[in-house]
Design an enzyme around this catalytic site. Structure first.
Site, PDB file in Angstrom:
ATOM      1  N   ARG A 167      29.844 -57.312  -1.620  1.00 45.44           N
ATOM      2  CA  ARG A 167      29.054 -58.299  -0.882  1.00 45.44           C
ATOM      3  C   ARG A 167      28.498 -59.299  -1.902  1.00 45.44           C
ATOM      4  O   ARG A 167      28.485 -59.005  -3.105  1.00 45.44           O
ATOM      5  CB  ARG A 167      27.919 -57.552  -0.167  1.00 45.44           C
ATOM      6  CG  ARG A 167      27.439 -58.204   1.089  1.00 45.44           C
ATOM      7  CD  ARG A 167      26.559 -57.266   1.869  1.00 45.44           C
ATOM      8  NE  ARG A 167      25.319 -56.937   1.157  1.00 45.44           N
ATOM      9  CZ  ARG A 167      24.494 -55.964   1.534  1.00 45.44           C
ATOM     10  NH1 ARG A 167      24.779 -55.220   2.586  1.00 45.44           N
ATOM     11  NH2 ARG A 167      23.390 -55.728   0.854  1.00 45.44           N
ATOM     12  N   LYS A 214      22.527 -46.067   3.610  1.00 45.10           N
ATOM     13  CA  LYS A 214      21.617 -46.143   4.760  1.00 45.10           C
ATOM     14  C   LYS A 214      22.327 -46.762   5.961  1.00 45.10           C
ATOM     15  O   LYS A 214      22.314 -46.200   7.053  1.00 45.10           O
ATOM     16  CB  LYS A 214      20.378 -46.992   4.425  1.00 45.10           C
ATOM     17  CG  LYS A 214      19.566 -46.492   3.254  1.00 45.10           C
ATOM     18  CD  LYS A 214      18.339 -47.365   3.001  1.00 45.10           C
ATOM     19  CE  LYS A 214      18.651 -48.764   2.489  1.00 45.10           C
ATOM     20  NZ  LYS A 214      19.149 -48.820   1.112  1.00 45.10           N
ATOM     21  N   ARG A 224      32.218 -52.558  -2.969  1.00 40.92           N
ATOM     22  CA  ARG A 224      32.007 -53.166  -1.653  1.00 40.92           C
ATOM     23  C   ARG A 224      32.152 -54.683  -1.748  1.00 40.92           C
ATOM     24  O   ARG A 224      32.746 -55.313  -0.872  1.00 40.92           O
ATOM     25  CB  ARG A 224      30.619 -52.795  -1.107  1.00 40.92           C
ATOM     26  CG  ARG A 224      30.305 -53.516   0.193  1.00 40.92           C
ATOM     27  CD  ARG A 224      29.027 -53.055   0.841  1.00 40.92           C
ATOM     28  NE  ARG A 224      27.847 -53.416   0.039  1.00 40.92           N
ATOM     29  CZ  ARG A 224      26.608 -53.136   0.396  1.00 40.92           C
ATOM     30  NH1 ARG A 224      26.376 -52.481   1.501  1.00 40.92           N
ATOM     31  NH2 ARG A 224      25.603 -53.495  -0.374  1.00 40.92           N
ATOM     32  N   ARG A 272      17.895 -55.316  -7.754  1.00 37.68           N
ATOM     33  CA  ARG A 272      17.625 -54.595  -6.504  1.00 37.68           C
ATOM     34  C   ARG A 272      17.081 -53.198  -6.814  1.00 37.68           C
ATOM     35  O   ARG A 272      16.187 -52.712  -6.135  1.00 37.68           O
ATOM     36  CB  ARG A 272      18.900 -54.527  -5.654  1.00 37.68           C
ATOM     37  CG  ARG A 272      19.228 -55.880  -5.029  1.00 37.68           C
ATOM     38  CD  ARG A 272      20.655 -55.989  -4.555  1.00 37.68           C
ATOM     39  NE  ARG A 272      20.986 -55.051  -3.512  1.00 37.68           N
ATOM     40  CZ  ARG A 272      22.233 -54.728  -3.190  1.00 37.68           C
ATOM     41  NH1 ARG A 272      23.251 -55.261  -3.845  1.00 37.68           N
ATOM     42  NH2 ARG A 272      22.462 -53.884  -2.217  1.00 37.68           N
ATOM     43  N   ARG A 287      10.080 -51.070   3.235  1.00 37.11           N
ATOM     44  CA  ARG A 287      10.467 -51.040   1.827  1.00 37.11           C
ATOM     45  C   ARG A 287       9.273 -51.203   0.911  1.00 37.11           C
ATOM     46  O   ARG A 287       9.437 -51.188  -0.310  1.00 37.11           O
ATOM     47  CB  ARG A 287      11.464 -52.169   1.552  1.00 37.11           C
ATOM     48  CG  ARG A 287      12.929 -51.728   1.464  1.00 37.11           C
ATOM     49  CD  ARG A 287      13.780 -52.980   1.296  1.00 37.11           C
ATOM     50  NE  ARG A 287      15.064 -52.780   0.712  1.00 37.11           N
ATOM     51  CZ  ARG A 287      16.197 -52.693   1.417  1.00 37.11           C
ATOM     52  NH1 ARG A 287      16.193 -52.703   2.714  1.00 37.11           N
ATOM     53  NH2 ARG A 287      17.352 -52.601   0.784  1.00 37.11           N
TER      54      ARG A 287
HETATM   55  P1  B4P Z   1      25.591 -49.098   2.676  1.00 37.85           P
HETATM   56  O1  B4P Z   1      25.488 -48.058   3.751  1.00 37.85           O
HETATM   57  O2  B4P Z   1      25.952 -50.469   3.108  1.00 37.85           O
HETATM   58  O3  B4P Z   1      24.264 -49.194   1.814  1.00 37.85           O
HETATM   59  P2  B4P Z   1      22.770 -49.527   2.194  1.00 37.85           P
HETATM   60  O4  B4P Z   1      21.964 -48.434   1.591  1.00 37.85           O
HETATM   61  O5  B4P Z   1      22.594 -49.752   3.668  1.00 37.85           O
HETATM   62  O6  B4P Z   1      22.597 -50.962   1.541  1.00 37.85           O
HETATM   63  P3  B4P Z   1      21.548 -51.884   0.810  1.00 37.85           P
HETATM   64  O7  B4P Z   1      20.250 -51.200   0.554  1.00 37.85           O
HETATM   65  O8  B4P Z   1      22.325 -52.324  -0.363  1.00 37.85           O
HETATM   66  O9  B4P Z   1      21.354 -53.145   1.723  1.00 37.85           O
HETATM   67  P4  B4P Z   1      20.300 -53.789   2.730  1.00 37.85           P
HETATM   68  O10 B4P Z   1      21.101 -54.533   3.723  1.00 37.85           O
HETATM   69  O11 B4P Z   1      19.328 -52.767   3.270  1.00 37.85           O
HETATM   70  O12 B4P Z   1      26.610 -48.525   1.602  1.00 37.85           O
HETATM   71  C1  B4P Z   1      27.042 -49.255   0.469  1.00 37.85           C
HETATM   72  C2  B4P Z   1      28.504 -48.996   0.178  1.00 37.85           C
HETATM   73  O13 B4P Z   1      28.735 -47.610  -0.138  1.00 37.85           O
HETATM   74  C3  B4P Z   1      29.430 -49.281   1.350  1.00 37.85           C
HETATM   75  O14 B4P Z   1      30.584 -49.901   0.854  1.00 37.85           O
HETATM   76  C4  B4P Z   1      29.755 -47.907   1.941  1.00 37.85           C
HETATM   77  O15 B4P Z   1      31.015 -47.836   2.561  1.00 37.85           O
HETATM   78  C5  B4P Z   1      29.729 -47.026   0.700  1.00 37.85           C
HETATM   79  N1  B4P Z   1      29.270 -45.673   0.990  1.00 37.85           N
HETATM   80  C6  B4P Z   1      28.255 -45.305   1.830  1.00 37.85           C
HETATM   81  N2  B4P Z   1      28.097 -43.961   1.830  1.00 37.85           N
HETATM   82  C7  B4P Z   1      29.021 -43.464   0.935  1.00 37.85           C
HETATM   83  C8  B4P Z   1      29.364 -42.142   0.482  1.00 37.85           C
HETATM   84  N3  B4P Z   1      28.714 -41.051   0.933  1.00 37.85           N
HETATM   85  N4  B4P Z   1      30.344 -42.017  -0.435  1.00 37.85           N
HETATM   86  C9  B4P Z   1      31.016 -43.101  -0.892  1.00 37.85           C
HETATM   87  N5  B4P Z   1      30.764 -44.376  -0.488  1.00 37.85           N
HETATM   88  C10 B4P Z   1      29.777 -44.554   0.410  1.00 37.85           C
HETATM   89  O16 B4P Z   1      19.445 -54.823   1.839  1.00 37.85           O
HETATM   90  C11 B4P Z   1      19.962 -56.027   1.277  1.00 37.85           C
HETATM   91  C12 B4P Z   1      18.833 -56.970   0.831  1.00 37.85           C
HETATM   92  O17 B4P Z   1      18.058 -57.436   1.971  1.00 37.85           O
HETATM   93  C13 B4P Z   1      17.759 -56.377  -0.095  1.00 37.85           C
HETATM   94  O18 B4P Z   1      18.164 -56.403  -1.449  1.00 37.85           O
HETATM   95  C14 B4P Z   1      16.544 -57.324   0.192  1.00 37.85           C
HETATM   96  O19 B4P Z   1      16.650 -58.523  -0.527  1.00 37.85           O
HETATM   97  C15 B4P Z   1      16.672 -57.637   1.671  1.00 37.85           C
HETATM   98  N6  B4P Z   1      15.865 -56.720   2.513  1.00 37.85           N
HETATM   99  C16 B4P Z   1      16.363 -55.850   3.447  1.00 37.85           C
HETATM  100  N7  B4P Z   1      15.363 -55.165   4.048  1.00 37.85           N
HETATM  101  C17 B4P Z   1      14.191 -55.611   3.474  1.00 37.85           C
HETATM  102  C18 B4P Z   1      12.820 -55.271   3.658  1.00 37.85           C
HETATM  103  N8  B4P Z   1      12.446 -54.319   4.516  1.00 37.85           N
HETATM  104  N9  B4P Z   1      11.906 -55.911   2.918  1.00 37.85           N
HETATM  105  C19 B4P Z   1      12.253 -56.872   2.047  1.00 37.85           C
HETATM  106  N10 B4P Z   1      13.546 -57.241   1.820  1.00 37.85           N
HETATM  107  C20 B4P Z   1      14.504 -56.620   2.524  1.00 37.85           C
END
Ligand code: B4P
Length: 182
Positions: free
Chosen positions: A128, A13, A126, A139, A88
């Site tokens: 983190r 995302k 990654r 998660r 979410r």
């Molecule tokens: P990202 O692009 O970073 O993944 P994400 O879906 O944005 O991340 P996530 O859901 O984990 O985190 P968020 O900050 O929203 O990609 C991950 C990795 O994959 C990277 O290394 C990237 O380079 C690689 N990648 C991407 N696309 C690829 C592809 N096509 N092929 C290969 N590799 C690829 O949430 C973190 C925490 O914040 C949650 O657990 C929760 O505790 C809290 N939170 C956030 N929003 C919330 C909400 N609305 N309500 C309640 N809690 C919330």
């Protein structure tokens, strides 16, 4: 254009939000980034969010809605925005509806579909602080129980579009561009 990026943890995302925002010249509203910033700054919100995030849970709807409300009201959102990782929960989606002005609507909910097993490896690579196997499991649990119900919610509005996230980053973006017509 107002877009929601939806998908399980690590589906890409954040990665795709950056691409879309660059193309459309609209702000990237990531609740994950906002919450991580709050944790780093040690604010009251950050103190409440820290432990929940470290355990892979979802931060309360009340907190998340309050930070989105503040952010979405800023001037730079008038011409559109990309919401990354929000809403979410059903409560957050209902809250979002009430935050939008009468002339604002969500045009696209882009659901990035991935295969859970491969994502675990992606996240571990990654590295983190919340990318540890036990936390990733939590998660996914939060996603499956609280976030998945948003799929029919937005399907009923006919604004949900499925994107295959199991491809190269550039290819995923190509598919997104086709859907949103850019
Ligand atoms: P990202 O692009 O970073 O993944 P994400 O879906 O944005 O991340 P996530 O859901 O984990 O985190 P968020 O900050 O929203 O990609 C991950 C990795 O994959 C990277 O290394 C990237 O380079 C690689 N990648 C991407 N696309 C690829 C592809 N096509 N092929 C290969 N590799 C690829 O949430 C973190 C925490 O914040 C949650 O657990 C929760 O505790 C809290 N939170 C956030 N929003 C919330 C909400 N609305 N309500 C309640 N809690 C919330």
């Amino acid at each position: 254009m107002n877009i929601i990026l939806f998908g399980p943890p690590g589906s890409g995302k954040g990665t795709q939000a950056i691409n879309i925002c660059e193309s459309l010249k609209v702000p990237h509203l990531s609740t994950g980034d906002m919450l991580r910033e709050a944790v780093t700054s040690g604010s009251d919100v950050g103190k409440k969010a820290k432990e929940i995030m470290e355990n892979g849970g979802l931060v309360s709807d009340e907190i998340v809605l309050s930070i989105v409300k503040e952010r979405i009201a800023l001037e730079d959102c008038v011409n559109g925005f990309v919401l990354d990782g929000f809403p979410r929960t059903i409560n957050q989606a209902i809250g979002l509806d009430s935050l939008l002005e009468k002339n604002q609507k969500i045009e696209y909910v882009l659901r990035i579909k991935v295969d859970e097993e491969s994502i675990i490896k992606r996240l571990i690579d990654r590295g983190r602080s919340d990318d540890k196997p036990e936390i990733i499991k939590n998660r996914f649990k939060s996603y499956n129980s609280l976030t998945q119900p948003l799929i029919p919610f937005y399907e009923n509005r006919e604004i949900l579009f499925n994107i295959n996230g199991m491809q190269d980053i550039e290819k995923v973006f190509d598919d997104i561009k086709k859907v949103i017509g850019i």
